[in-house]
Design a protein around this motif. Sequence first.
Motif, PDB file in Angstrom:
ATOM      1  N   LEU A  61     -37.102  28.700-117.068  1.00  0.00           N
ATOM      2  CA  LEU A  61     -37.944  29.547-116.218  1.00  0.00           C
ATOM      3  C   LEU A  61     -38.117  30.967-116.741  1.00  0.00           C
ATOM      4  O   LEU A  61     -37.955  31.936-116.012  1.00  0.00           O
ATOM      5  CB  LEU A  61     -37.397  29.539-114.797  1.00  0.00           C
ATOM      6  N   GLY A  62     -38.464  31.092-118.010  1.00  0.00           N
ATOM      7  CA  GLY A  62     -38.761  32.391-118.608  1.00  0.00           C
ATOM      8  C   GLY A  62     -37.594  32.971-119.379  1.00  0.00           C
ATOM      9  O   GLY A  62     -36.457  32.521-119.277  1.00  0.00           O
ATOM     10  N   ASP A  63     -37.900  33.974-120.180  1.00  0.00           N
ATOM     11  CA  ASP A  63     -36.922  34.650-121.040  1.00  0.00           C
ATOM     12  C   ASP A  63     -36.200  33.686-121.971  1.00  0.00           C
ATOM     13  O   ASP A  63     -34.995  33.787-122.193  1.00  0.00           O
ATOM     14  CB  ASP A  63     -35.917  35.456-120.212  1.00  0.00           C
ATOM     15  N   VAL A  64     -36.954  32.757-122.554  1.00  0.00           N
ATOM     16  CA  VAL A  64     -36.389  31.830-123.537  1.00  0.00           C
ATOM     17  C   VAL A  64     -35.990  32.586-124.793  1.00  0.00           C
ATOM     18  O   VAL A  64     -34.940  32.339-125.375  1.00  0.00           O
ATOM     19  CB  VAL A  64     -37.404  30.718-123.875  1.00  0.00           C
ATOM     20  N   GLY A  65     -36.818  33.505-125.201  1.00  0.00           N
ATOM     21  CA  GLY A  65     -36.607  34.214-126.459  1.00  0.00           C
ATOM     22  C   GLY A  65     -37.832  34.108-127.339  1.00  0.00           C
ATOM     23  O   GLY A  65     -37.734  34.048-128.556  1.00  0.00           O
ATOM     24  N   PHE A  66     -39.010  34.071-126.692  1.00  0.00           N
ATOM     25  CA  PHE A  66     -40.254  34.036-127.440  1.00  0.00           C
ATOM     26  C   PHE A  66     -40.499  35.426-128.021  1.00  0.00           C
ATOM     27  O   PHE A  66     -41.194  36.255-127.440  1.00  0.00           O
ATOM     28  CB  PHE A  66     -41.427  33.619-126.549  1.00  0.00           C
ATOM     29  N   CYS A  67     -39.855  35.689-129.169  1.00  0.00           N
ATOM     30  CA  CYS A  67     -39.969  36.984-129.822  1.00  0.00           C
ATOM     31  C   CYS A  67     -39.655  36.823-131.305  1.00  0.00           C
ATOM     32  O   CYS A  67     -39.063  35.822-131.715  1.00  0.00           O
ATOM     33  CB  CYS A  67     -39.042  38.016-129.187  1.00  0.00           C
ATOM     34  N   GLU A  68     -40.036  37.804-132.089  1.00  0.00           N
ATOM     35  CA  GLU A  68     -39.835  37.770-133.534  1.00  0.00           C
ATOM     36  C   GLU A  68     -38.360  37.606-133.894  1.00  0.00           C
ATOM     37  O   GLU A  68     -38.004  36.820-134.764  1.00  0.00           O
ATOM     38  CB  GLU A  68     -40.389  39.061-134.153  1.00  0.00           C
ATOM     39  N   ASP A 115     -39.869  38.184-122.939  1.00  0.00           N
ATOM     40  CA  ASP A 115     -40.563  37.520-124.028  1.00  0.00           C
ATOM     41  C   ASP A 115     -41.728  38.405-124.475  1.00  0.00           C
ATOM     42  O   ASP A 115     -42.254  39.202-123.707  1.00  0.00           O
ATOM     43  CB  ASP A 115     -41.057  36.136-123.586  1.00  0.00           C
ATOM     44  N   ASP A 116     -42.129  38.264-125.724  1.00  0.00           N
ATOM     45  CA  ASP A 116     -43.085  39.166-126.357  1.00  0.00           C
ATOM     46  C   ASP A 116     -44.471  38.521-126.399  1.00  0.00           C
ATOM     47  O   ASP A 116     -44.699  37.572-127.157  1.00  0.00           O
ATOM     48  CB  ASP A 116     -42.573  39.491-127.763  1.00  0.00           C
ATOM     49  N   GLN A 117     -45.403  39.051-125.589  1.00  0.00           N
ATOM     50  CA  GLN A 117     -46.752  38.489-125.511  1.00  0.00           C
ATOM     51  C   GLN A 117     -47.509  38.587-126.830  1.00  0.00           C
ATOM     52  O   GLN A 117     -48.229  37.657-127.205  1.00  0.00           O
ATOM     53  CB  GLN A 117     -47.552  39.185-124.408  1.00  0.00           C
TER      54      GLN A 117
END
Length: 157
Positions: A34-41, A65-67
């Motif tokens: 439910l969010g904050d998975v780690g979608f970032c560089e 997470d980084d849009q």
Amino acid sequence: MILALIGDAHGDLDGLLRVVARAADAGAGAALALGDVGFCEQAMGCGKTVPRFPIPVLAPDGNHDDQAFLRRAGASNLTTAWAQRGLCFQPRGSVLRLAGEHIGFLGGAWHVDRPQGPDNPIARADLAVALDAFRRLRPRILATHSCPCRLGIGMHG
């Protein structure tokens, strides 16, 4: 189908894998992160390999997470590569049918707890797109990083 609900991994994809594997061992057929998975560089960029998950992990973005990274990942088909490994990013306002049920996704966060890019909070336009999709497809499950009632989303009949 048993659906596992998982909170913020904050980029610890190996930890997320351990939790998902335990859920799969317990009979879950899919997981909602439910969010904050780690979608970032830092967690998923620069040639880093996403672990192979034993069951699908359906994940909207969270406020950490980084849009901009997610836009680049989508444009370069990186999100497709993640999905092939079982980590399925679900964009804001998307609806997915799973085991006969519609699941609506709305990531981000209305209120944020640290300085972030302008795209991380849920914009009114994001909310309008999501509400339109939710009215049409009537999801019985809402996967969001923020409390739905704070967003003005009522989940009834």
